[in-house]
Design an enzyme around this catalytic site. Structure first.
Site, PDB file in Angstrom:
ATOM      1  N   TYR A 124    -117.210  25.783  15.195  1.00 16.75           N
ATOM      2  CA  TYR A 124    -118.478  25.473  14.546  1.00 16.75           C
ATOM      3  C   TYR A 124    -118.579  26.073  13.141  1.00 16.75           C
ATOM      4  O   TYR A 124    -119.624  26.003  12.510  1.00 16.75           O
ATOM      5  CB  TYR A 124    -119.658  25.951  15.403  1.00 16.75           C
ATOM      6  CG  TYR A 124    -119.887  25.111  16.639  1.00 16.75           C
ATOM      7  CD1 TYR A 124    -118.845  24.435  17.244  1.00 16.75           C
ATOM      8  CD2 TYR A 124    -121.138  24.988  17.201  1.00 16.75           C
ATOM      9  CE1 TYR A 124    -119.034  23.675  18.384  1.00 16.75           C
ATOM     10  CE2 TYR A 124    -121.343  24.227  18.340  1.00 16.75           C
ATOM     11  CZ  TYR A 124    -120.282  23.573  18.925  1.00 16.75           C
ATOM     12  OH  TYR A 124    -120.487  22.812  20.047  1.00 16.75           O
ATOM     13  N   LYS A 171    -109.809  29.988  27.127  1.00 16.43           N
ATOM     14  CA  LYS A 171    -108.645  29.115  27.313  1.00 16.43           C
ATOM     15  C   LYS A 171    -107.444  29.839  26.684  1.00 16.43           C
ATOM     16  O   LYS A 171    -106.695  29.261  25.871  1.00 16.43           O
ATOM     17  CB  LYS A 171    -108.929  27.755  26.650  1.00 16.43           C
ATOM     18  CG  LYS A 171    -107.936  26.671  26.986  1.00 16.43           C
ATOM     19  CD  LYS A 171    -108.183  26.024  28.337  1.00 16.43           C
ATOM     20  CE  LYS A 171    -107.048  25.077  28.676  1.00 16.43           C
ATOM     21  NZ  LYS A 171    -107.100  24.545  30.042  1.00 16.43           N
ATOM     22  N   ASP A 204    -111.793  25.447  32.113  1.00 18.35           N
ATOM     23  CA  ASP A 204    -111.834  24.228  32.944  1.00 18.35           C
ATOM     24  C   ASP A 204    -112.103  24.593  34.404  1.00 18.35           C
ATOM     25  O   ASP A 204    -112.912  23.956  35.083  1.00 18.35           O
ATOM     26  CB  ASP A 204    -110.557  23.377  32.781  1.00 18.35           C
ATOM     27  CG  ASP A 204    -109.302  24.202  32.600  1.00 18.35           C
ATOM     28  OD1 ASP A 204    -109.400  25.426  32.448  1.00 18.35           O
ATOM     29  OD2 ASP A 204    -108.191  23.618  32.622  1.00 18.35           O
ATOM     30  N   ASP A 228    -121.670  26.178  24.148  1.00 16.17           N
ATOM     31  CA  ASP A 228    -122.579  25.068  23.899  1.00 16.17           C
ATOM     32  C   ASP A 228    -122.540  24.107  25.087  1.00 16.17           C
ATOM     33  O   ASP A 228    -123.573  23.696  25.636  1.00 16.17           O
ATOM     34  CB  ASP A 228    -122.117  24.354  22.612  1.00 16.17           C
ATOM     35  CG  ASP A 228    -123.155  23.402  22.069  1.00 16.17           C
ATOM     36  OD1 ASP A 228    -124.245  23.307  22.659  1.00 16.17           O
ATOM     37  OD2 ASP A 228    -122.874  22.732  21.061  1.00 16.17           O
TER      38      ASP A 228
END
Ligand code: NAI
Length: 333
Positions: A124, A171, A204, A228
């Site tokens: 972002y 991740k 995930d 988000d």
């Protein structure tokens, strides 16, 4: 001492839900002086800028703001006022407590968790460019400074609010350097808090776990992009964005807001549900150490939901925004 609070009514249903919440907060006995400012399209029209300097100065002075939703034009026009506010005031922590309300149909009526999202960097940062026609590069920034301060925020929040566990979601198996750094900073801060359980889950898998066994999470700590997405997923587990509160917090101030949008489809009809902003208002009162008033409002709100007689249209009732607010005030003890 009365509090001086910056008030941004916002667009669409914003003024309707903010006036309902101000009415409830004042009726609960909180002495507040509200400094009201426009932002977004209204401010652009009146002052030639979407985030007037006076508004930012007011938040810096008061260190606290209550904000309604602001319309962001899609694909063209001005950039998001919400993002602008976070950047201008370095509101680095996005806080979203996620808890079901009585009698509101949802998948996990017992769920009670908190999402803490880093608000200032990651993908972002908006650093994007065309490498050659047809190829675009978007750069993910992760710093030790921002990752450490958000981890500190999550653990300090856990201590203050009596939470037991913080889970870092990442991740780092694929993004070994960026998410690896985020995870290292988390572990460094976790080591300073042996009383709080700390674990980490790959994003995930975390999403699957949230759908299947969300009660295993207490505080979830995430970078900006994962945060988000996961914070909206969590809102969905307890009945949707119209109900959950949100706050953006930094050293210069804290902005408490509804996480839903300006709902142009129902604006001006007086039928919007003020619950999300009211819950943000309750968070704000706790932040201001007005714990008694916060409890009084929360108990009355829960009573109205338990009784289930006064409900706004979005959750199957017929009550208008202000009727719902008055019902809460009548339920004060
Ligand atoms: P939205 O949240 O405004 O509306 C989605 C649906 O939920 C609509 O059917 C609406 O009527 C309903 N809804 C939302 N809040 C409600 C409430 N309190 N009571 C009853 N029903 C409610 O999302 P949408 O349509 O995608 O966005 C509209 C505008 O809001 C856009 O310009 C968007 O950029 C802006 N927005 C602003 C946010 C903010 O200021 N924090 C957050 C999200 C969107």
């Amino acid at each position: 001492m009365p509090h001086t609070i910056t008030l941004i009514p916002g667009d669409g249903i914003g003024p309707e839900v903010t006036s309902a919440v101000v009415r409830i907060i004042e009726a609960a006995g909180v002495e507040a002086h509200w400094e009201t400012y426009y932002a977004g399209a209204q401010a652009l029209e009146k002052f030639g800028e979407t985030l007037p300097a006076e508004l930012l100065d007011s938040i810096k002075r008061n260190k606290v703001a209550l904000k309604g939703p602001i319309t962001t034009p899609i694909g063209k026009g001005f950039t998001s006022v919400n993002v602008g506010l976070r950047k201008a005031l370095d509101l680095y922590a996005n806080l979203r407590p996620v808890r079901a309300l009585p009698n509101v149909p949802c998948r996990y009526p017992e769920l009670d968790l908190v999402v803490v999202r880093e608000n200032t960097e990651d993908l972002y940062s908006g650093i994007e460019h065309v490498v050659v026609p047809g190829v675009v590069e978007s750069i993910k920034i992760i710093t030790e400074k921002a990752s450490t301060r958000i981890a500190k925020f999550a653990f300090e929040y856990a201590v203050r609010e009596g939470r037991k566990k913080v889970s870092a979601i990442h991740k780092a198996n694929i993004m070994k350097l960026s998410d690896g750094l985020f995870l290292d900073c988390f572990r460094n801060i976790a080591a300073l808090h042996p009383d709080i359980e700390a674990n980490d889950v790959i994003v995930d898998n975390a999403c699957m776990q949230l759908v299947m066994r969300p009660e295993q999470f207490d505080i979830m700590l995430l970078e900006n992009l994962y945060g988000d997405i996961v914070s909206d997923l969590c809102a969905g587990l307890v009945g949707g964005l119209g109900l959950v509160p949100g706050a953006n917090i930094g050293e210069l101030g804290a902005v408490f807001e509804a996480v839903h949008g300006s709902a142009p489809d129902i604006a001006g009809q007086g039928v919007a549900n003020p619950t999300a902003l009211l819950q943000s208002g309750i968070l704000m009162l706790r932040h201001l150490n007005e714990r008694e008033a916060a409890e009084r409002i929360e108990n009355a709100m829960l009573k109205i939901f338990v009784e289930g007689k006064v409900r706004t249209r979005d959750i199957g009732g017929t009550a208008k925004t202000m009727e719902f607010a008055e019902a809460i005030i009548h339920a004060f003890e």
